[in-house]
Design a protein around this motif. Sequence first.
Motif, short mmCIF file in Angstrom:
data_model
loop_
_atom_site.label_atom_id
_atom_site.label_comp_id
_atom_site.label_asym_id
_atom_site.label_seq_id
_atom_site.Cartn_x
_atom_site.Cartn_y
_atom_site.Cartn_z
N LYS A 1 0.89 -1.23 -0.02
CA LYS A 1 -0.18 -0.09 -0.14
C LYS A 1 0.97 1.31 0.04
N ASP A 2 2.03 1.14 -0.19
CA ASP A 2 2.90 2.36 -0.01
C ASP A 2 3.63 2.82 -1.29
N PHE A 3 3.06 2.52 -2.36
CA PHE A 3 3.39 3.00 -3.58
C PHE A 3 3.23 4.40 -3.84
N LYS A 4 2.08 4.93 -2.99
CA LYS A 4 1.92 6.37 -3.12
C LYS A 4 3.17 7.46 -2.79
N HIS A 5 3.96 6.86 -1.75
CA HIS A 5 5.10 7.53 -1.26
C HIS A 5 6.24 7.07 -2.28
N LYS A 6 6.14 6.10 -3.20
CA LYS A 6 7.20 5.82 -3.75
C LYS A 6 7.50 6.18 -5.37
N PHE A 7 6.12 6.81 -5.82
CA PHE A 7 6.35 7.21 -7.10
C PHE A 7 6.39 8.81 -7.09
N THR A 8 7.13 9.22 -8.04
CA THR A 8 7.32 10.64 -8.42
C THR A 8 5.94 10.98 -9.45
N VAL A 9 5.55 12.21 -9.50
CA VAL A 9 4.34 12.52 -10.29
C VAL A 9 4.79 11.82 -11.87
N SER A 10 6.03 12.12 -12.17
CA SER A 10 6.31 11.84 -13.68
C SER A 10 6.84 10.43 -13.71
N GLY A 11 7.15 9.88 -12.49
CA GLY A 11 7.41 8.21 -12.68
C GLY A 11 6.47 7.48 -12.66
N LEU A 12 5.45 8.15 -12.22
CA LEU A 12 3.83 7.35 -12.30
C LEU A 12 3.45 7.46 -13.63
N ASP A 13 3.78 8.52 -14.34
CA ASP A 13 3.29 8.74 -15.48
C ASP A 13 4.03 7.80 -16.47
N VAL A 14 5.14 7.58 -16.27
CA VAL A 14 6.00 6.82 -17.18
C VAL A 14 5.55 5.24 -17.23
N LEU A 15 5.32 4.99 -15.90
CA LEU A 15 4.64 3.49 -15.61
C LEU A 15 3.26 3.45 -16.33
N VAL A 16 2.31 4.32 -15.84
CA VAL A 16 1.04 4.29 -16.48
C VAL A 16 0.96 4.39 -17.94
N ASP A 17 1.78 5.27 -18.49
CA ASP A 17 1.84 5.16 -20.02
C ASP A 17 2.36 3.83 -20.45
N HIS A 18 3.17 3.32 -19.82
CA HIS A 18 3.43 2.07 -20.51
C HIS A 18 2.44 0.90 -20.20
N LEU A 19 1.92 0.88 -18.87
CA LEU A 19 0.72 -0.04 -18.77
C LEU A 19 -0.31 0.15 -19.84
N MET A 20 -0.86 1.29 -20.24
CA MET A 20 -1.95 1.61 -20.75
C MET A 20 -1.72 1.38 -22.12
N ALA A 21 -0.32 1.17 -22.54
CA ALA A 21 0.05 0.61 -24.02
C ALA A 21 -0.20 -0.97 -24.19
N GLN A 22 -0.42 -1.62 -23.26
CA GLN A 22 -0.19 -2.82 -23.42
C GLN A 22 -1.70 -3.61 -23.39
N THR A 23 -1.88 -4.23 -24.47
CA THR A 23 -3.25 -4.82 -24.74
C THR A 23 -2.88 -6.37 -24.89
N VAL A 24 -4.06 -7.02 -25.20
CA VAL A 24 -4.02 -8.44 -25.46
C VAL A 24 -2.70 -8.57 -26.66
N GLU A 25 -2.61 -7.87 -27.50
CA GLU A 25 -1.96 -8.16 -28.61
C GLU A 25 -0.51 -8.07 -28.02
N THR A 26 0.00 -7.09 -27.30
CA THR A 26 1.34 -6.96 -26.91
C THR A 26 1.72 -8.21 -26.19
N ALA A 27 0.80 -8.67 -25.21
CA ALA A 27 0.79 -9.72 -24.46
C ALA A 27 0.84 -10.92 -25.17
N ILE A 28 0.24 -11.10 -26.11
CA ILE A 28 0.25 -12.28 -27.10
C ILE A 28 1.74 -12.39 -27.79
#
Lengths: 648, 51, 336, 406
Positions: free
Chosen positions: D344-371
């Motif tokens: 539960k402590d990730f809110k203290h561990k991400f910078t705003v832009s760090g979170l952006d980077v990760l979320v951007d990456h996660l949002m780009a992942q779809t079924v196709e990339t997984a396959i």
Amino acid sequence: MSITRNGKKEKIGAMLLLSMMAMLILLPFAPINVSAQEEEAAAEGAEEATGPEMAKDVFYWDANGDPWEGPVSGPPAPELVYPDNYGTYGNFQSRTLLWISNQQHLYFGSFVLAVPMFVWVMELVGVVLYRKDPKLGKKFDDLAHEMMKISLTAYSVTAILGGVLIFTFLALYPGFFGYLSSIFKPVMHIYALLFILESGVLYVFYYGWDAMNDGCGDWKYGHMAIGTMLNAIGIVLMVMANTWVAFMQSPSGVDAQGRFLGDIWKVIHTPLMVPIVIHRILGNAAFGGGVVAAYASFRFLSAKTPEEKAHYDWMSYIAMFMGVLALIPLPFAGYWLMREIYAYRQQMGITLMGGLLAWVFIMQATMIATLFITVNYYLMQAMGRMPGYERYAPAFKWILAILVISTISWLTPHTLVMTPAELKAMGGAQHPVVGNYGVMSAKNTAINTMITTTVLTFILYQRSNINIKVPWAWKGNLFLIFLFVGAEINILFLGIYGYYIPANVRIGLSVPQVASTLTCLFVGVPVNTKMLKGATQIAPIRWGKMSVRGAYALFLLAVAFTWTMAVMGYLRSSVRLHWHVNEILRDNSPWAFTNPLGYAGNINSLNVMLFWTMLLFVFWLSALSAKKAPASVEEGAGVGKAVPAGSH
Amino acid sequence: MGEAEETAEKVGIGQKIVFGLMMAVAAGVYYIVFLNWVLMVPAQNLPYPYK
Amino acid sequence: MKINHRFSIIFPIIAVILAIPMAVWAGGGGGGQFYSAGYYALVIETGLVIGAIFLGWLIKEKMGIHIPKLIQFPFLWAMCYVALRVILQPPIPFSLLAMYMGVCTIAILLYCSLTVDSWKDFSHPIAVMLREDHAKAKLSRYATFLIVPGLIAAQTYNQMLPSFGEPIELRTVHPAPPASINVHKKLVTLQTAENPFRIGDDGEYLKVGDESKYFGQNAWVDDAPKFLQQVKEGGIVFFGTAGCFFCHGDNLDGKGPFSFAFNPIPANFADPGTISQLQETFVFWRVAKGGPDLSREAFPWASAMPPWEKHLVTNEIWKVIIFEYWHTGFFPRTWE
Amino acid sequence: MAKKKSAYVVVFKVALWYSFILGGFAAYTNWLPQIRGDAPEAAEAIDVNNITPDELKVMGESIIFGSNDPLGVLAKGEGPIGKGQCPLCHRFFMEQKADRCPNLLALPKPDVDDPLLKLTEEARSHERVKESRYEEFKELHKDGEKNSGIVPHAETGGQYLIESEYCPNCFVVMGFGLKGTNDTVSPMPIINKPPILLADTEIVAVVSYLQTRDGDMNLWTAKDSWEEYWGRELVSEAGEEEEVAPVAAGPPVALGSETPEQIVQKMTCFACHKIPGISIATTGMIGPLLIEGTNSPNRIKSAEYKKAVKDGKAHATTARGYVIESIMDPGAFIVPGFADDMLKDFKHKFTVSGLDVLVDHLMAQTVETAIADGLDRLPNEKEGSILPPSGEAKLDTGKPLTNGAG
């Protein structure tokens, strides 16, 4: 000089010449606009391909109500960093050092600006009087000449202090000064050139005095034309310096980042520039009158001969009179400035009137009460030299009583400082009696009563050694009585009425109140003067017989003028709070705070003290040169003969 | 008023009263009607700092 | 030299003109409170002042007794002090007294030095005391040099003496009100709310200032105008339902039978510094919420005003406000 | 007649008189009450790349109140007013009196009829943009609001909060307009202009505080809202590289300058999750497969998620918001079939832009990339396997969801 009196044609010629010369000094302004436009045009031409970067003005609006846009023509306001862009001298507050050098320069600058104005008026009076009474005309002319002599020494002191000020700026506030000069660089150059021109004209004016003095002939008019030019240049100089101050308080002609937008006129003509300039010209005139009056009083006190005493007594009266004349429109100019400040930034107005700086206005009220009581007291003392004043002397104490009651009402604060025990004893924060005097209605009544009373004292002064001979004298007297009593009743009525009506209606009352006061001044004094036509003197005025206390009252008047100027300057400067240039260039030095009133009071007293000490030196210098010129002493003796005062 | 006696012609007290009344009316008209009534109306719309 | 005394008569007249408004203001401050005790006190005081002027005139002109200015100085000073410290009631705070006495001292000094003669009158005895060499002058000189330092010493002693006064508390009497309050589950926005009972004969909202036509009329007659009927009901609340008069007094002057038990004492509505300086909605807030809802700078515990919303319905509060303004003859402040 | 006195005596006397007057004036000014006006603090440089949302919130708090213990300041009888000066007009606490402007209370006022007063400011901001009055303001300022030049175009609550700082006139709450303007002109100054003059990052900090003052970090969208509103990236105004990240101590922190791979490594996501495109995250068996381009739009529509919203646990309204919420506040919504095991402590561990980077990456992942990476869902994910041979699933990945919901 053996120039004969000339006809009207020559007079008209002289006046034309005079006005042409006055026009000439406006010339430097013309090329600024042209060059600015040319630059603009050139910039547009050059950058047509890419398009010049346009930015929005912070103040000016175009016809559609959108911000005016101009080509970016300067660097943005720098972000000042404390140790890098500021200088220090040890542990001194840089700001206070700058404050002091600014104030000293300003004092001397105001003085050398105000004195030529006086000199011009005195010379004109002398020329006009010369026709009827050459001796009296000569007396005024000599007075003007003597005043000019004081100003001459003060002029060089002003220049030196100006240098000190610039060095102080460069040493302590280089970042700020650099920005300001980047915007005002053409104006600053013209300022320097005009200063040189001013010096030239001043020397011609002063050293050509005797050579061009032929009573009221052409040469004299020529000399007056030079005087006009001197004054015009002086005023232009002051206006220029004021535009920098006005720009700091209410910038325009730049965009939000402080980039100059190519139109120098928009930078000069800031929202508060005109009212500040008007206010300051009037203030300077009052201040100059006070300083000359103090000089004359000083010479009066240290005079060795009755003739000298008589001369300086007379001089101090004239100077005081001129000073008070300039003082009367000053409150209205102040109201106007205040109104413009509210229109510009309401926040700024509130900071002044109701916020951080509200207590300064209590101090200002004290100073104004001091000024009015002092003027009245001086006039009463001055009547001591007018045989026949005894008829009016019993009235003095009542005049004083009215002034004191008004002062008490004027000074009563709205918020009282008290202990809980006092609070309990009083039965609430508002005193049931005194509380009535802390509100606006009472204050307006008090100040209007004080001005009306001062006008009355002056009317008494005018007629104190006079037996009125006009056949309608009784009508005139009745008229004056009804004028004054009516005005006072009206002022009081409006004051009291203000308590019974809602606040929104009450605001309107101040206008008829002030109008009543001004009626007394502008109707009462002329009527009284008219009544003095053809009157006989009980005895001539015994110039030089004024009491010493009158001279000390004039010192108080002069100090009060200087001090008021200082405290209002502190106010005007402080209202920018932590900005060098309001909302454009932030003051990031450790002295960006606003000093408390007590500190300002101490510095002001120090400044005034410094100024008067230096001025004493100037007086002493001019007295030195007077000793070398016995001719002026002889003239003084002549004055003494013209007014047979010594015989009493 | 005191100076009046010193002028050549004497002025009767009745004359003075009549003139005084005239003046009183004039003052009343001027101050009350002109200043207080005529001037006050436009003054209501003044902006700051008159408020 | 002929001295024109008639001229000086105008000035006492002006002084009296000045004194009358003082009396009116002091007599409960406007609104037709001409019958309060303060009014009589001030009439008497004004009479005393005129009497003193007359007495001075008698002594000087009729009896021909000349009082030197040096004697007049302490006498006038003492008169001012008595007037400001003793006669002016309730007592003013020391800070104000000091300022007033400073002005008075300067004024009396100016008075003593107004003309050449009066200054001589004032300074001659001092010069004699300091300079002359006869026995009388010497005696007065020694006495002066004992008394003056003695007075200074006494003053210093008083200054140094530790005192145990309460600290100065700059309590804000009328703190900034909230924008809105919640009374009886209804949100009242103070800036825009209007008194629902401020209605004229035509049933329309009565503009502030227009109610003056009802001032001084009898609200207790049966055929009273609508506005006065509301006033009457407000009066019933004031004297009956809520019993405001126990503290705020029968005359609304803050001198009810209980008032002396409170510190600070209840508000005096007859004072022009209280309700006449406030909007009706501000008064509504104060009545509805009482002391407990005051902000910290106003020291909530330093007010015994109960929150009346717990005892009165909203309409009763509005009505009692109408009554208070009507009774004192004040107008509420308006927003613009 | 005139006595022969030396000029020096006159000078001395006059000097004495001057000193007396000047001393008197100075003494009088010192006797009057003394107020010193201190300059507000200079703009604080906030480097969004090196700061966590939590710290942003704390920073916002101090901009608003000038203290991080506003209640303590209130208890002392003082006004907690920082450089933003908000509490002068807005009410943040019940203990506070100011409410010349709409209240910003963290707790709703339950005893008031007005439905808007029953919400916190964060919740209210979402209501505001849906008000019909907001449409009126859009119409009113369709050519740009006069002072700021902004056309009202907020779409989400976060954007509304951002907009009202830059353009207070773009929406004026009923009853809080300047008198006589029929609630079309706000008394509030433009916050990014003098005299308040907050920097963009400071405004984001203030909005962060408003959104998360209950401690619900998952409500935080300030930076995203800012960027969505302005359509550009929030540039940190710190500018100075030597500025040390204010989060030097404590657990490792995800920075914006890092790649998704580095962040996943640092935050040890790979221990539980399989993430396409991250070479080390191929074995996690505790959390769902993170193909958020596919998952999150469906999850946010799912009945389970709607229930969580109804219970007041979850708050996301967009797919991206759902992902951020899942990182910042993992307990808000548990994907069916999984347990509440995430740290539960990730809110203290991400910078705003760090979170952006990760979320951007996660949002780009779809079924196709997984396959493409050969990753499959876990058996306990009810959407079922995505890998062939069941070719149908490839066509409509959404179907199993709706079926499951039904």
